[in-house]
Design an enzyme around this catalytic site. Structure first.
Site, mmCIF file in Angstrom:
data_model
loop_
_atom_site.group_PDB
_atom_site.id
_atom_site.type_symbol
_atom_site.label_atom_id
_atom_site.label_comp_id
_atom_site.label_asym_id
_atom_site.label_seq_id
_atom_site.Cartn_x
_atom_site.Cartn_y
_atom_site.Cartn_z
ATOM 1 N N LYS A 150 0.829 -1.203 0.000
ATOM 2 C CA LYS A 150 0.000 0.000 0.000
ATOM 3 C C LYS A 150 0.870 1.263 0.000
ATOM 4 C CE LYS A 150 -4.005 -2.235 0.537
ATOM 5 N NZ LYS A 150 -3.498 -3.625 0.517
ATOM 6 N N LYS A 185 -8.927 1.800 3.624
ATOM 7 C CA LYS A 185 -8.454 0.414 3.614
ATOM 8 C C LYS A 185 -7.293 0.222 4.579
ATOM 9 C CE LYS A 185 -6.003 1.314 -0.765
ATOM 10 N NZ LYS A 185 -5.913 0.926 -2.185
ATOM 11 N N ARG A 235 -4.630 -4.554 -13.264
ATOM 12 C CA ARG A 235 -3.374 -5.134 -12.790
ATOM 13 C C ARG A 235 -2.390 -5.159 -13.958
ATOM 14 N NH1 ARG A 235 -1.823 -8.619 -8.935
ATOM 15 N NH2 ARG A 235 -2.697 -6.963 -7.620
ATOM 16 N N ARG A 250 -9.900 -5.776 -13.605
ATOM 17 C CA ARG A 250 -10.768 -6.517 -12.688
ATOM 18 C C ARG A 250 -11.994 -5.637 -12.413
ATOM 19 N NH1 ARG A 250 -5.969 -7.065 -8.595
ATOM 20 N NH2 ARG A 250 -5.842 -4.925 -9.384
ATOM 21 N N ARG A 258 -15.592 -3.283 -5.183
ATOM 22 C CA ARG A 258 -14.250 -3.836 -5.345
ATOM 23 C C ARG A 258 -14.171 -4.706 -6.600
ATOM 24 N NH1 ARG A 258 -14.103 -6.851 0.291
ATOM 25 N NH2 ARG A 258 -16.162 -7.386 -0.547
ATOM 26 N N ASP A 298 -1.269 -1.678 -9.658
ATOM 27 C CA ASP A 298 -2.721 -1.531 -9.732
ATOM 28 C C ASP A 298 -3.037 -0.107 -10.146
ATOM 29 O OD1 ASP A 298 -2.988 -4.123 -8.972
ATOM 30 O OD2 ASP A 298 -3.714 -3.709 -6.948
ATOM 31 N N GLU A 306 -1.782 0.908 -6.023
ATOM 32 C CA GLU A 306 -0.970 0.002 -5.214
ATOM 33 C C GLU A 306 0.195 -0.521 -6.053
ATOM 34 O OE1 GLU A 306 -2.943 -3.221 -3.255
ATOM 35 O OE2 GLU A 306 -4.541 -1.955 -2.443
ATOM 36 N N ASN A 308 2.175 -4.075 -5.985
ATOM 37 C CA ASN A 308 2.185 -5.417 -5.405
ATOM 38 C C ASN A 308 3.511 -6.108 -5.693
ATOM 39 O OD1 ASN A 308 -0.887 -6.032 -4.589
ATOM 40 N ND2 ASN A 308 -0.832 -4.745 -6.408
#
Length: 340
Positions: A150, A185, A235, A250, A258, A298, A306, A308
């Protein structure tokens, strides 16, 4: 732990062979928990096996170090069966895993899913010690520690939307008053867990804040709600600094805010946009130089949300829908990294 086998040191590669062959250890969740129809780690394993490499697996809890020795993992050797239900055949079962010094392996691939808790943190220290002993670990343990998924976006403010990181209730209320529609979050979540949206009416903002920050004890991230989420939380996979040409959008379904696949989002592979590529090409090489061979960015709309680094996914969905073999490109990059 019962030990029924002794492991001799193995060379990291057989130089006399026409192609690099080696033993690869995947540190991951239990093999029995894999959903092979969509699991990116399984896609990596399948590509590894196709090249004639040997597969091993363990969890972070199976790693140990003792003075006078080297960092060792208690592993299971296994092969792929081709059966979608009983997809692997292991030579060892608990508690009879075999001890292997990580430095004696060709490569170690750290693919344990979050949360990035204290035990994950400790595992990175053991893996870094293994690196000092000669092990090749991907992604780099130090880089994993230095890039919490994050918070890593804070280094690249030019690509992110309005964002706040705090544990203070007053800061969150001020941010909501300014932006009206926000997402809250936890910093250690994954798969969309613990994400809340608070609209202009501020309904339940206090309760949600108390839940996430645990009465001021824990830090949370707050971001302006991006309406482009309806088109997908993209992604973008970056391998050794180079973006994969297709991302996985997504898309939230029904009333869900979400897009995460873990909560029912629909994954749609699509070519990178000019903005997607701009972000990936700016950030990717920087992270690759730090030892992050595989990164998942992301992006919602034009904004990075984000970074990852623990276990980025999307390999199979992108490959199935676009024809781009992500696993092949990743293992190519891993093999190339071993030769540097």
């Amino acid at each position: 732990r019962a030990i029924r086998a002794t492991v001799a040191a193995q060379p990291s590669c057989l130089t006399q062979a026409p192609r690099l062959t080696m033993k690869l250890l995947f540190i991951a969740d239990p093999l029995e928990s894999f959903k092979t129809y969509k699991d990116s780690t399984f896609a990596m394993m399948r590509e590894v096996a196709a090249r004639g490499h040997e597969l091993m697996a363990c969890g972070p809890q199976d790693i140990m170090w003792q003075r006078g020795g080297r960092v060792t993992a208690y592993v299971r050797e296994f092969t792929l069966t081709g059966d979608p239900h009983a997809w692997f055949a292991a030579r060892q079962q608990a508690p009879d895993e075999i001890p292997v010094a990580l430095a004696d392996l060709g490569a170690v691939v750290m693919r344990k899913d979050p949360p990035f808790d204290s035990e994950y943190f400790y595992a990175t220290h053991l893996l870094e010690q293994a690196e000092r002993e000669g092990a090749k670990v991907f992604n780099s343990p130090r880089a994993l520690r230095d890039h919490p998924e994050k918070l890593a976006i804070l280094e690249f403010p030019q690509f992110i939307g309005p964002t706040l990181v705090t544990r203070d209730v007053a800061d969150i209320k001020r941010f909501h008053a300014e932006h009206r529609d926000i997402i809250l979050k936890p910093l250690d979540g994954m798969g969309g867990m613990g994400i809340f949206r608070v609209g202009p009416d501020g309904l339940n903002l206090g309760s949600i804040t108390e839940t996430l920050n645990k009465g001021g004890a824990e830090t949370v991230m707050v971001q302006k709600y991006l309406t482009e989420i309806t088109k997908g939380d993209k992604r973008i996979l970056v391998i050794d600094g180079v973006p994969v040409p297709h991302c996985l959008a997504r898309i939230p379904q029904g009333s869900e805010i979400r897009g995460n696949l873990a909560v029912g989002g629909k994954g749609v592979a699509q070519p990178l946009s000019a903005r997607d590529r701009e972000i990936a090409e700016a950030i990717g090489p920087i992270l690759a130089k730090r030892g992050l061979l595989l990164v998942g960015l992301d992006v919602i709309g034009d904004c990075l949300t984000e970074i990852n680094v623990t276990s980025p996914t999307g390999f199979q969905e992108i490959a199935q829908q676009s024809g781009f073999d992500v696993a092949k490109v990743f293992i190519d990059a891993l093999e190339a990294a071993l030769m540097r």
